[in-house]
Design a protein around this motif. Structure first.
Motif, short mmCIF file in Angstrom:
data_model
loop_
_atom_site.label_atom_id
_atom_site.label_comp_id
_atom_site.label_asym_id
_atom_site.label_seq_id
_atom_site.Cartn_x
_atom_site.Cartn_y
_atom_site.Cartn_z
N ASP A 52 -12.58 -4.66 8.61
CA ASP A 52 -11.65 -4.49 7.49
C ASP A 52 -10.86 -3.20 7.62
OD1 ASP A 52 -12.30 -6.86 6.29
OD2 ASP A 52 -13.75 -6.01 4.89
N ARG A 86 -8.15 -3.67 10.20
CA ARG A 86 -7.07 -4.50 9.66
C ARG A 86 -6.15 -3.66 8.79
NH1 ARG A 86 -7.29 -9.97 9.78
NH2 ARG A 86 -6.20 -10.11 7.79
N ALA A 87 -6.73 -2.76 7.99
CA ALA A 87 -5.92 -1.90 7.13
C ALA A 87 -5.12 -0.90 7.95
CB ALA A 87 -6.82 -1.17 6.13
N GLY A 114 -1.91 -2.35 9.15
CA GLY A 114 -1.01 -2.84 8.11
C GLY A 114 -1.35 -4.20 7.55
N ARG A 115 -2.51 -4.75 7.92
CA ARG A 115 -2.94 -6.01 7.33
C ARG A 115 -3.86 -5.73 6.16
NH1 ARG A 115 -4.35 -9.20 13.00
NH2 ARG A 115 -2.27 -8.95 13.95
N ASP A 116 -4.19 -6.75 5.41
CA ASP A 116 -5.01 -6.56 4.22
C ASP A 116 -6.46 -6.33 4.61
OD1 ASP A 116 -6.03 -6.45 1.71
OD2 ASP A 116 -5.76 -8.57 1.23
N GLY A 117 -6.94 -5.13 4.38
CA GLY A 117 -8.32 -4.80 4.74
C GLY A 117 -9.30 -5.02 3.62
N ARG A 125 -7.82 -0.75 -0.77
CA ARG A 125 -6.61 -0.59 -1.59
C ARG A 125 -6.90 0.27 -2.82
NH1 ARG A 125 -6.25 -6.14 -0.71
NH2 ARG A 125 -6.78 -6.53 -2.89
#
Length: 357
Positions: free
Chosen positions: A95, A98-99, A102-105, A110
């Motif tokens: 995760d 991914r963050a 730039g992807r949703d981690g 967030r």
């Protein structure tokens, strides 16, 4: 309020008044009431809304008991363990990566990014975590104040966030302020090694000036406000790398090859090692002792054999003899750039696999 905490509160209340707690799915058949409100449902049953999709049958409760439960749901605070900054340690490496790209981690990363202020970009996030005794909240606050004082003696901080639960403070520092701090110490233009050195100096100052055993981690550059979530993920990965090295400082990207190798999954690691040893008659474990250190020294010295020999505390001719043995065993020659990098990567990967988690 945390959803599990809401449900726990309701169950404890029903237990306290010695009445059965019967959950009710909050479907479209029931009105869209606010959390804590009760409505009359089918067959005259009275239901109180606890969460978006969950209610509880409050028919057995008196009006006074219903009113108290409604007040408790609306007034109770969220539990301490819900603090996003303190909970980042539960995030998976997948995760976080991914963050970083730039992807949703995930929601937790967030939320942690939302809790941090980054007033100026480009900027870095700097995490300082320290060891505490048993003094409780007062000692935690005093330690946090000393951490701030030492840090601000080195560099201008734009914003702070101190964890309520962990001995952890996160500072947002502009790239300009970091560069200015490095130059003020009499050094040349700051690069990643300069940033690593500055982080180590802060950790050393905390030990000597504030008697605090601290560890400093620094994120990569946050170029725009939209990259704060990626910055939080980079910071957490740097914190984990500092702990893995058992060092007092780590900067995200200060050793990108080694760090990236540690993030590979098991099949990718095995494939890389097999690729490096593809033409060797023996596995990497059977190569001459110290081959990983030789490859790393050659990479660090830009393939300069004399400089690599000095870093390894050996004579140049001794190093040349060992390079020949390594070439015979592996089929790769560390005097060539691509071969040196491949051997360095393989050595770093094997070292990472044997390192304690």
């Amino acid at each position: 309020m945390d959803m599990e905490f809401q449900a726990e509160l309701v169950m404890r209340f029903f237990g306290a008044v010695a009445k059965p707690c019967e959950w009710v799915p909050w479907t479209r058949a029931l009105p869209n009431a606010p959390i804590g409100d009760w409505v009359e449902g089918p067959e005259g049953r009275c239901s109180l809304r606890v969460q978006d999709g969950l209610g509880v049958d409050v028919t057995p409760l008196t009006l006074a008991e219903r009113a108290f439960l409604r007040w408790a749901l609306s007034a109770a605070a969220a539990p301490e363990e819900f603090e996003p900054l303190a909970a980042l340690g539960t995030c998976s490496t997948e995760d976080l990566l991914r963050a970083v790209v730039g992807r949703d981690g995930g929601n937790l990363i967030r939320k942690a990014a939302t809790s941090l202020a980054v007033p100026v970009c480009p900027a870095h996030l700097v995490a300082i975590e320290w060891s505490t005794g048993v003094g409780g909240e007062v000692e935690h606050r005093e330690s946090a104040d000393m951490v701030k004082n030492v840090m601000e003696a080195y560099v201008e901080v734009d914003a702070w966030l101190v964890s309520r639960q962990l001995p952890l403070a996160v500072a947002s520092i502009s790239r300009t302020s970091l560069r200015r701090a490095w130059l003020s110490l009499g050094h040349e233009e700051m690069d990643v090694r300069g940033l690593s050195a500055l982080s180590g100096q802060v950790a050393s100052a905390l030990r000597s000036e504030a008697m605090i055993d601290a560890r400093v981690a620094v994120s990569g550059v946050i170029r725009t406000p939209q990259e704060v979530t990626a910055g939080v993920a980079m910071l957490e990965l740097a914190r984990r790398e500092a702990a893995r090295r058992n060092g007092d400082a780590a900067v995200f990207g200060d050793d990108p090859v080694r760090m990236a190798l540690l993030w590979l999954d098991e099949p990718a690691r095995d494939a890389l090692l097999r690729s490096v040893a593809a033409f060797s008659e023996v596995s990497a474990e059977g190569w001459p002792e110290g081959w990983g250190e030789i490859a790393e020294a050659m990479v660090r010295s830009n393939l300069n054999i004399s400089e690599a020999a000095r870093s390894l505390y050996m004579h140049r001719n001794t190093l040349l003899a060992r390079i020949e043995k390594l070439r015979d065993a592996s089929g790769l020659d560390v005097r060539r750039g691509a071969d040196a990098l491949a051997l360095f990567a393989a050595g770093a990967l094997l070292q990472g696999q044997s390192a304690p988690e």
